[in-house]
Design a protein around this motif. Structure first.
Motif, PDB file in Angstrom:
ATOM      1  N   ARG A  38       0.776  -1.253  -0.069  1.00 17.15           N
ATOM      2  CA  ARG A  38       0.103   0.023  -0.094  1.00 17.15           C
ATOM      3  C   ARG A  38       0.799   1.282   0.173  1.00 17.15           C
ATOM      4  O   ARG A  38       1.982   1.100   0.398  1.00 17.15           O
ATOM      5  N   GLN A 187       2.017 -16.775  -0.183  1.00 15.77           N
ATOM      6  CA  GLN A 187       0.811 -15.925  -0.727  1.00 15.77           C
ATOM      7  C   GLN A 187      -0.469 -16.570  -0.967  1.00 15.77           C
ATOM      8  O   GLN A 187      -1.456 -15.989  -0.867  1.00 15.77           O
ATOM      9  N   GLN A 251     -11.495  -9.811   0.686  1.00 19.06           N
ATOM     10  CA  GLN A 251     -11.091  -8.721  -0.228  1.00 19.06           C
ATOM     11  C   GLN A 251     -12.598  -7.702  -0.506  1.00 19.06           C
ATOM     12  O   GLN A 251     -12.525  -6.588  -0.407  1.00 19.06           O
ATOM     13  N   ARG A 263     -10.419 -11.982  -8.570  1.00 17.30           N
ATOM     14  CA  ARG A 263     -10.342 -13.047  -7.532  1.00 17.30           C
ATOM     15  C   ARG A 263     -11.562 -14.227  -8.032  1.00 17.30           C
ATOM     16  O   ARG A 263     -12.686 -13.612  -8.535  1.00 17.30           O
ATOM     17  N   ILE A 291     -10.674  -5.039   1.372  1.00 21.05           N
ATOM     18  CA  ILE A 291     -10.229  -3.597   0.659  1.00 21.05           C
ATOM     19  C   ILE A 291     -11.599  -3.019   0.459  1.00 21.05           C
ATOM     20  O   ILE A 291     -12.701  -3.611  -0.020  1.00 21.05           O
ATOM     21  N   ARG A 325      -1.746   0.934  -6.887  1.00 19.58           N
ATOM     22  CA  ARG A 325      -0.330   0.626  -6.921  1.00 19.58           C
ATOM     23  C   ARG A 325      -0.033   0.961  -8.586  1.00 19.58           C
ATOM     24  O   ARG A 325      -0.448   0.174  -9.184  1.00 19.58           O
TER      25      ARG A 325
HETATM   26  N1  SAH Z   1      -1.682 -13.336  -1.005  1.00 20.03           N
HETATM   27  C1  SAH Z   1      -2.496 -12.769   0.077  1.00 20.03           C
HETATM   28  C2  SAH Z   1      -2.505 -11.225   0.418  1.00 20.03           C
HETATM   29  C3  SAH Z   1      -1.384 -10.504   0.240  1.00 20.03           C
HETATM   30  S1  SAH Z   1      -1.320  -8.811   0.603  1.00 20.03           S
HETATM   31  C4  SAH Z   1      -4.181 -13.069  -0.623  1.00 20.03           C
HETATM   32  O1  SAH Z   1      -4.362 -13.215  -1.648  1.00 20.03           O
HETATM   33  O2  SAH Z   1      -4.917 -12.845   0.149  1.00 20.03           O
HETATM   34  C5  SAH Z   1      -2.121  -8.457   1.971  1.00 20.03           C
HETATM   35  C6  SAH Z   1      -3.439  -7.791   1.759  1.00 20.03           C
HETATM   36  O3  SAH Z   1      -3.209  -6.548   1.567  1.00 20.03           O
HETATM   37  C7  SAH Z   1      -4.291  -8.400   1.091  1.00 20.03           C
HETATM   38  O4  SAH Z   1      -4.993  -9.413   1.721  1.00 20.03           O
HETATM   39  C8  SAH Z   1      -5.185  -7.077   0.763  1.00 20.03           C
HETATM   40  O5  SAH Z   1      -6.460  -6.879   1.321  1.00 20.03           O
HETATM   41  C9  SAH Z   1      -4.609  -5.835   0.992  1.00 20.03           C
HETATM   42  N2  SAH Z   1      -3.909  -5.485  -0.358  1.00 20.03           N
HETATM   43  C10 SAH Z   1      -3.312  -5.715  -1.302  1.00 20.03           C
HETATM   44  N3  SAH Z   1      -3.169  -4.933  -2.437  1.00 20.03           N
HETATM   45  C11 SAH Z   1      -3.732  -3.827  -1.759  1.00 20.03           C
HETATM   46  C12 SAH Z   1      -4.152  -2.427  -2.551  1.00 20.03           C
HETATM   47  N4  SAH Z   1      -3.563  -2.229  -3.655  1.00 20.03           N
HETATM   48  N5  SAH Z   1      -5.100  -1.649  -1.711  1.00 20.03           N
HETATM   49  C13 SAH Z   1      -5.008  -1.825  -0.377  1.00 20.03           C
HETATM   50  N6  SAH Z   1      -5.022  -3.182   0.219  1.00 20.03           N
HETATM   51  C14 SAH Z   1      -4.291  -3.900  -0.611  1.00 20.03           C
END
Ligand code: SAH
Ligand code: SF4
Length: 464
Positions: A38, A187, A251, A263, A291, A325
């Motif tokens: 993030r 992951q 999510q 997903r 999220i 991102r």
């Molecule tokens: N591999 C794991 C998550 C890895 S990242 C999975 O698939 O569940 C950890 C957490 O960060 C994620 O579950 C998500 O809720 C959050 N996350 C990832 N990218 C994000 C983004 N761009 N903005 C906000 N939250 C994010």
């Protein structure tokens, strides 16, 4: 994953002759092991580096290294933005840190090493663990999914699986050192085995953990609901040392948003897994990641997430504001949600999530729970003289101890009756029993006598 990498970095530096810095003394080396999942993690690094400019000016021999996901992402930009940095190393280059530091010192020039893929599994590197009784064990690194919001696959690469024999050998070695709790890391642990063609590899691994004498608690993170299979639920239910706890990221509860996130599951499948887990393990505590404010998320989509939160009754929901991102698909999508809307949804969701977490904790009042005493976890309340730790289902409990008996040490196991519940912790005022363990014995010895690496890592961790 990031914290575990820090343990490896600390272990390697220790092997190379570095010693932990003492509070009040300016360190010779500062390593930032960064996260990029993030945006606020980015901001933190550059803020921290700017604070170090005057420190380094006064101590020219000091070295600063930046590793992890942000280093992999920003590469040369880090050196351009911050001339105080001596070494930049990527997510696949952890093993090179001591050599890069040495080279930077000798050549008096900043070094950068970023590889695009993994050559050596980091688990072969020495580790300086933060805890005597609990350890992370990597089962895979990288990820083959392409969730549209996520930067992880770009920075950690394709999934690489460790062979089960190697994982079990590491676990056995840890248990021989006094570890009683391990957390398997990947992951997407449900995809484990894809590299060597065994679709049931993860459930087999859980069952094999059940055969390791002395291993009391097994946890794992993170499973992916799209690939979650029934054999994993069965393995959890029949293997006594696999804890009745599941952290399963949701999510979003909206099918439209899940599709846009790429997903692979939908709301009914997610709730279906929860129903099966609860049928097999009625006492399981389930936690999640959510999220809010993904591009295009409508109020109706958000209410679907609220609906799942209410149905699933999570004992904790880690909620994040969607953070674009650069380089990910979602960052380019139209209909980015204004910050104020994200914040409003965040607050509404957290309020409901906390209320449910509280109600779930209240159900524990009056129960006798088993607590593995933790090192420095929870609040520091000198007056109450409590020790803190986690139950099998990962609830945080502060336990009142008997002042006339030896104090339970980190790694010891106590049982006590829960007398009070708050949303994020419980208090147990009636101590029932104390079991002194090998990990507890080790916690009293100096690390060099105990033969394991303990204490805070040398590394300063710059995570999200
Ligand atoms: N591999 C794991 C998550 C890895 S990242 C999975 O698939 O569940 C950890 C957490 O960060 C994620 O579950 C998500 O809720 C959050 N996350 C990832 N990218 C994000 C983004 N761009 N903005 C906000 N939250 C994010
Ligand atoms: Fe990111 Fe999705 Fe992989 Fe998790 S499963 S690391 S969220 S791409």
């Amino acid at each position: 994953m990031n914290v575990h990498d820090s343990e490896r970095l600390a272990g390697m530096l220790e092997e190379a002759g570095y010693v932990p810095f003492v509070q009040g003394v300016t360190p010779d080396l500062i390593v930032f092991n960064t996260c990029a999942v993030r945006e606020n993690a980015d901001n933190k690094l550059y803020g921290n580096l700017s604070h170090l400019v005057p420190v380094k000016a006064k101590n020219p021999g000091m070295q600063i290294a930046v590793g992890g996901c942000l280093a992999q992402k920003d590469q040369h930009t880090i050196l351009k933005k911050s001339p105080v940095v001596d070494v930049v190393f990527g997510t696949h280059n952890i093993g090179s840190l001591p050599v890069l530091l040495e080279r930077a010192r000798i050549e008096q020039e900043a070094q950068i090493e970023i590889m695009e893929s993994l050559v050596e599994f980091p688990s072969v590197l020495p580790a300086k663990r933060e805890s005597a009784y609990a350890a992370w064990v990597s089962i895979s690194v990288g990820c083959n999914n392409t969730c549209t919001y996520c930067i992880v696959p770009a920075l950690r690469g394709k999934e690489r699986d460790r062979r089960p024999g190697e994982i079990l050998a590491e676990i056995e070695a840890l248990v021989a050192q006094g570890v009683s709790e391990i957390t398997l890391l990947g992951q997407n642990v449900n995809a484990y085995g894809v590299e060597f063609g065994d679709r049931e590899a993860f459930s087999k691994l859980l069952k094999a953990c059940g055969e390791v004498p002395g291993l009391e608690r097994v946890r794992f993170t993170s499973p992916h609901p799209g690939e979650f299979t029934d054999d994993v639920i069965e393995a959890m239910a029949v293997t006594p040392n696999v804890m009745p706890q599941l952290h399963m990221p949701l999510q979003s509860g909206s099918n439209e948003i899940l599709r846009a996130m790429r997903r692979s599951y939908r709301q009914d499948r997610y709730l279906g897994i929860i129903a099966k887990v609860r049928a097999a393990m009625p006492d399981a505590a389930i936690t999640t990641d959510i999220i809010v404010g993904f591009p295009g998320e409508t109020e109706e989509d958000f209410l679907q997430t609220m609906h799942v939160v209410k149905e699933a009754r999570f004992s904790m929901a880690y909620t994040f504001l969607y953070s674009p991102r650069p380089g990910t698909e979602a960052a380019e999508m139209p209909d980015q949600i204004p910050h104020a809307v994200k914040q409003d949804r965040y607050e509404r969701l957290v309020a409901v999530g906390n209320q449910i977490a509280w109600e779930e904790n209240l159900k524990q009042v009056g129960k006798i729970v088993e607590v593995l005493v933790a090192q420095g976890e929870g609040r520091k309340d000198g007056d109450t003289d409590r020790v803190s730790g986690r139950t099998p289902d990962f609830r945080l409990v502060h336990v009142t101890v008997d002042p006339n008996q030896p104090r339970p040490r980190p790694g010891d196991v106590v049982t006590a009756e829960v007398s009070f519940a708050a949303p994020f912790h419980m208090v147990a005022d009636r101590l029932v029993s104390v079991r002194r363990t090998k990990a507890g014995d080790l916690s009293e010895l100096p690390p060099e006598v105990a033969g394991i690496s303990l204490g805070m890592p040398t590394i300063r961790v710059g995570t999200a």
